[in-house]
Design an enzyme around this catalytic site. Sequence first.
Site, PDB file in Angstrom:
ATOM      1  N   MET A  66       0.837  -1.195   0.000  1.00  0.00           N
ATOM      2  CA  MET A  66       0.000   0.000   0.000  1.00  0.00           C
ATOM      3  C   MET A  66       0.876   1.252   0.000  1.00  0.00           C
ATOM      4  O   MET A  66       0.414   2.349   0.333  1.00  0.00           O
ATOM      5  CB  MET A  66      -0.950   0.005   1.194  1.00  0.00           C
ATOM      6  CG  MET A  66      -2.009  -1.065   1.107  1.00  0.00           C
ATOM      7  SD  MET A  66      -3.544  -0.673   1.975  1.00  0.00           S
ATOM      8  CE  MET A  66      -2.960  -0.441   3.644  1.00  0.00           C
ATOM      9  N   GLY A  67       2.148   1.092  -0.365  1.00  0.00           N
ATOM     10  CA  GLY A  67       3.029   2.248  -0.422  1.00  0.00           C
ATOM     11  C   GLY A  67       3.552   2.652   0.938  1.00  0.00           C
ATOM     12  O   GLY A  67       3.564   1.854   1.873  1.00  0.00           O
ATOM     13  N   ALA A  68       3.978   3.923   1.056  1.00  0.00           N
ATOM     14  CA  ALA A  68       4.658   4.400   2.263  1.00  0.00           C
ATOM     15  C   ALA A  68       5.795   3.435   2.590  1.00  0.00           C
ATOM     16  O   ALA A  68       5.915   2.935   3.713  1.00  0.00           O
ATOM     17  CB  ALA A  68       3.688   4.552   3.427  1.00  0.00           C
ATOM     18  N   LYS A  91       4.922  -9.702   9.452  1.00  0.00           N
ATOM     19  CA  LYS A  91       4.274  -8.853  10.445  1.00  0.00           C
ATOM     20  C   LYS A  91       2.753  -8.968  10.351  1.00  0.00           C
ATOM     21  O   LYS A  91       2.053  -9.013  11.363  1.00  0.00           O
ATOM     22  CB  LYS A  91       4.688  -7.388  10.275  1.00  0.00           C
ATOM     23  CG  LYS A  91       4.064  -6.463  11.335  1.00  0.00           C
ATOM     24  CD  LYS A  91       4.481  -5.030  11.161  1.00  0.00           C
ATOM     25  CE  LYS A  91       3.817  -4.396   9.977  1.00  0.00           C
ATOM     26  NZ  LYS A  91       2.342  -4.201  10.203  1.00  0.00           N
ATOM     27  N   ASP A  92       2.241  -9.024   9.129  1.00  0.00           N
ATOM     28  CA  ASP A  92       0.807  -9.210   8.927  1.00  0.00           C
ATOM     29  C   ASP A  92       0.521 -10.710   8.868  1.00  0.00           C
ATOM     30  O   ASP A  92       0.164 -11.258   7.822  1.00  0.00           O
ATOM     31  CB  ASP A  92       0.372  -8.509   7.647  1.00  0.00           C
ATOM     32  CG  ASP A  92       0.567  -7.003   7.729  1.00  0.00           C
ATOM     33  OD1 ASP A  92      -0.054  -6.381   8.613  1.00  0.00           O
ATOM     34  OD2 ASP A  92       1.364  -6.464   6.942  1.00  0.00           O
ATOM     35  N   HIS A 144       9.142   1.396   3.416  1.00  0.00           N
ATOM     36  CA  HIS A 144      10.231   1.510   4.378  1.00  0.00           C
ATOM     37  C   HIS A 144      11.153   0.314   4.193  1.00  0.00           C
ATOM     38  O   HIS A 144      10.987  -0.480   3.241  1.00  0.00           O
ATOM     39  CB  HIS A 144       9.696   1.604   5.809  1.00  0.00           C
ATOM     40  CG  HIS A 144       8.691   0.542   6.154  1.00  0.00           C
ATOM     41  ND1 HIS A 144       9.018  -0.799   6.266  1.00  0.00           N
ATOM     42  CD2 HIS A 144       7.361   0.618   6.413  1.00  0.00           C
ATOM     43  CE1 HIS A 144       7.943  -1.493   6.587  1.00  0.00           C
ATOM     44  NE2 HIS A 144       6.912  -0.665   6.672  1.00  0.00           N
ATOM     45  N   ALA A 145      12.118   0.172   5.082  1.00  0.00           N
ATOM     46  CA  ALA A 145      13.109  -0.895   4.930  1.00  0.00           C
ATOM     47  C   ALA A 145      12.479  -2.281   4.934  1.00  0.00           C
ATOM     48  O   ALA A 145      13.005  -3.212   4.322  1.00  0.00           O
ATOM     49  CB  ALA A 145      14.158  -0.801   6.042  1.00  0.00           C
ATOM     50  N   GLY A 146      11.353  -2.432   5.608  1.00  0.00           N
ATOM     51  CA  GLY A 146      10.664  -3.714   5.602  1.00  0.00           C
ATOM     52  C   GLY A 146      10.192  -4.083   4.204  1.00  0.00           C
ATOM     53  O   GLY A 146      10.329  -5.236   3.773  1.00  0.00           O
ATOM     54  N   HIS A 147       9.634  -3.111   3.490  1.00  0.00           N
ATOM     55  CA  HIS A 147       9.217  -3.372   2.112  1.00  0.00           C
ATOM     56  C   HIS A 147      10.417  -3.698   1.226  1.00  0.00           C
ATOM     57  O   HIS A 147      10.349  -4.603   0.378  1.00  0.00           O
ATOM     58  CB  HIS A 147       8.489  -2.152   1.540  1.00  0.00           C
ATOM     59  CG  HIS A 147       7.190  -1.838   2.195  1.00  0.00           C
ATOM     60  ND1 HIS A 147       7.045  -0.798   3.085  1.00  0.00           N
ATOM     61  CD2 HIS A 147       5.963  -2.427   2.097  1.00  0.00           C
ATOM     62  CE1 HIS A 147       5.784  -0.749   3.496  1.00  0.00           C
ATOM     63  NE2 HIS A 147       5.117  -1.724   2.921  1.00  0.00           N
TER      64      HIS A 147
END
Length: 281
Positions: A30-32, A149-150, A34-37
């Site tokens: 969903m954008g935004a 995480k999800d 961060h390093a996790g993505h």
Amino acid sequence: MQVISETGELREAIKAARSQGKRIGCVPTMGALHAGHVSLFHACRSQANFVVATIFVNPTQFAPHEDFSKYPRPLEKDLEAAKLAGVDLVFTPTKEGLYPEGYSTYVTVEGVSAPMEGALRPTHFRGVATIVLKLFNLVQPDVAVFGAKDYQQQALIRRMVKDLDVPVEVITAPTMREHDGLAMSSRNVYLSAEQRKSAIALWESLNLAEDRLHDGETDIQAVAAAMLQHLQKAAGVVPDYAVIADPQTLQELTAPQPRMVALVAARLGTTRLIDNKEIAL
């Protein structure tokens, strides 16, 4: 890096990649970013040689009172992050493109969607399953990567893929964490300095559960209660749940088993965070 918003153009790009014998990987976001993505993009690259990232804030997984309108949408920064991560194509559809006037078809995954997030957000997983299946149909990936995480989300997607015979391999990549253990999340930017300090209680509660179980505790309800109490003691933290469940069905356990997952959710002001930890005995 290609940036495409039209479904027809996306299909042509995927067709071209396939004609070159490329294995297609997909990372829905969903954008935004961060390093996790970014870690998901790298995990996808290890499994595919044509990586597609999708950026779409999906309205059907938000309830009317939730933060859809406020959800961060820094598209230019996201595109730069995806490019630096080596993504080959970013799909940025519009709401009208994916949910045209008269749209009326939704996907419901029973069982795994019912507890925890499903109980608190009754329409959430219907929206998640619907958008993910639509993206799978458009991108037609060989492999798709989601973050741990999800946890309930990835379990639901695995169930949907299995039940509907979707020809995609689902990979769950580890949760990326801040230096103190807080799970990286696009919603972390909403936390005040004091809330950010308190947010670490989620990770601490998961470690507490793991320690208690490794020490031989057999009363699962007592362990879950200890998790909940730890969250309640943290300043400004209002827990939604703290449970220990079966990793596949996500049904709460009444006794320890070789593999378990501890899951927590809590609110800090208007920000809601979730986290989890797999526990093996």
